[in-house]
Design an enzyme around this catalytic site. Structure first.
Site, mmCIF file in Angstrom:
data_model
loop_
_atom_site.group_PDB
_atom_site.id
_atom_site.type_symbol
_atom_site.label_atom_id
_atom_site.label_comp_id
_atom_site.label_asym_id
_atom_site.label_seq_id
_atom_site.Cartn_x
_atom_site.Cartn_y
_atom_site.Cartn_z
ATOM 1 C CG HIS A 45 -4.522 2.645 3.130
ATOM 2 N ND1 HIS A 45 -3.726 2.561 2.023
ATOM 3 C CD2 HIS A 45 -4.766 3.962 3.311
ATOM 4 C CE1 HIS A 45 -3.496 3.792 1.550
ATOM 5 N NE2 HIS A 45 -4.133 4.652 2.330
ATOM 6 C CB THR A 54 -1.009 -0.007 1.180
ATOM 7 O OG1 THR A 54 -2.058 0.918 0.899
ATOM 8 C CG2 THR A 54 -0.360 0.304 2.509
ATOM 9 C CB CYS A 109 -3.628 7.158 4.451
ATOM 10 S SG CYS A 109 -4.798 7.911 3.322
#
Length: 155
Positions: A49, A27, A32
């Site tokens: 996430h 990811t 985030c």
């Protein structure tokens, strides 16, 4: 005896991945945050996430929000056979990519909600790479708990 090659999976924002099969989950994080949970006895893990710190009760209780994403990941891990007392956590992300004064509170609050929810559940954070101004690309091995991290540099 042949060892099984882990599958590869790309985790989008507002998503959760937890399976018993060996997987390398990738990811990319800016402001985030990703929380990786790993059961050190059963040798499997999961990752989320999330984009925003806390769901405040309006609209859908989505894993877009940290408090929801961590609770859903924990529930999924327990449903797969993990024991809460065997879980360890690693947290990543929460960069203020455009300087500390922009998207100021989102990144910091994303980091804080991970710490708060994990502490609430008495899950120790054994590693973290959070804050700063650079995005991160991570690869999480659900079979070993290892995380490889590379900073994302703007060109």
């Amino acid at each position: 005896m042949t060892t099984q090659q882990p599958e590869k999976y790309f985790l989008l924002s507002s998503a959760i991945y937890a399976e018993r099969k060996p997987t390398i989950v990738q990811t990319v994080l800016g402001s985030c945050v990703a929380v990786c949970l790993f059961d050190k006895v059963k040798d499997f893990g999961g990752i989320n996430h999330y984009m925003m710190p806390v769901w405040k009760g309006e609209g859908l209780a989505s894993p877009k929000y940290g408090n929801i994403a961590i609770e859903k990941l924990l529930k999924r891990m327990l449903n797969l056979g993990a024991k809460k007392e065997n879980l360890i956590a690693k947290i990543f992300g929460g960069a203020s990519q455009y300087g500390e004064n922009t998207n100021f509170s989102i990144a910091k609050n994303n980091i804080q909600v991970a710490k708060d929810v994990l502490q609430e559940h008495k899950i120790p954070i054994i590693a973290s790479n959070v804050g700063g101004e650079k995005g991160r690309r991570i690869l999480f091995n659900t079979n070993t708990g290892e995380v490889l991290l590379k900073y994302v540099v703007k060109h």
